[in-house]
Design a protein around this motif. Structure first.
Motif, PDB file in Angstrom:
ATOM      1  N   PHE A 213      -0.989  11.434 -27.399  1.00  0.00           N
ATOM      2  CA  PHE A 213      -0.876  12.265 -26.207  1.00  0.00           C
ATOM      3  C   PHE A 213      -1.014  11.426 -24.930  1.00  0.00           C
ATOM      4  N   LEU A 214      -1.908  10.440 -24.958  1.00  0.00           N
ATOM      5  CA  LEU A 214      -2.189   9.638 -23.766  1.00  0.00           C
ATOM      6  C   LEU A 214      -1.220   8.476 -23.549  1.00  0.00           C
TER       7      LEU A 214
ATOM      8  N   SER B 245     -11.535  12.354 -38.251  1.00  0.00           N
ATOM      9  CA  SER B 245     -11.624  11.747 -36.922  1.00  0.00           C
ATOM     10  C   SER B 245     -10.519  10.722 -36.642  1.00  0.00           C
ATOM     11  N   PRO B 246     -10.089   9.902 -37.604  1.00  0.00           N
ATOM     12  CA  PRO B 246      -8.959   9.007 -37.271  1.00  0.00           C
ATOM     13  C   PRO B 246      -7.685   9.778 -36.915  1.00  0.00           C
ATOM     14  N   PHE B 247      -7.436  10.884 -37.593  1.00  0.00           N
ATOM     15  CA  PHE B 247      -6.263  11.692 -37.271  1.00  0.00           C
ATOM     16  C   PHE B 247      -6.387  12.286 -35.866  1.00  0.00           C
ATOM     17  N   ALA B 248      -7.558  12.806 -35.539  1.00  0.00           N
ATOM     18  CA  ALA B 248      -7.762  13.399 -34.212  1.00  0.00           C
ATOM     19  C   ALA B 248      -7.649  12.337 -33.114  1.00  0.00           C
TER      20      ALA B 248
END
Length: 106
Positions: free
Chosen positions: A26-27, A16-19
């Motif tokens: 991206f944002l 989850s930290p990578f995602a």
């Protein structure tokens, strides 16, 4: 079934930290400088609070809860826990405490 659960939750915890990092990368180009200055410390403090919740759960809540449940009605019934039940109990405590420590961010 237990190994699949362990693999899934461990992958979720470590992936989850990578995602989230990829989502932020991206944002970030679409955000203004002011928004970027707000978002990055917020994410860092959120990660620190979640880890603090996991540590608190591991060292304080789990021993107290297991002690309570194993000694609550020791004379009446014999506590028989399967590995799946124990693992589910630990996971629920971990994730719920980690999320509860996110409340100052909200």
């Amino acid at each position: 079934v237990s190994t699949v659960k362990i693999s899934f939750y461990t992958g979720l915890l470590f992936g989850s930290p990578f995602a989230i990092g990829q989502l932020i990368l991206f944002l970030l180009p679409g955000l203004t400088k002011k928004e970027t200055k707000i978002i990055l410390p917020l994410l860092l403090s959120s990660l620190c609070l979640f880890v603090l919740g996991l540590v608190f759960s591991y060292y304080a809540l789990i021993p107290a809860a297991l002690n309570f449940f194993l000694s609550y009605s020791d004379e009446v019934i014999e506590p028989l826990w399967s590995f799946d039940q124990y693992f589910e109990f630990i996971l629920v405590l971990f994730y719920s405490t980690g999320l509860a420590f996110q409340i100052p961010i909200i």
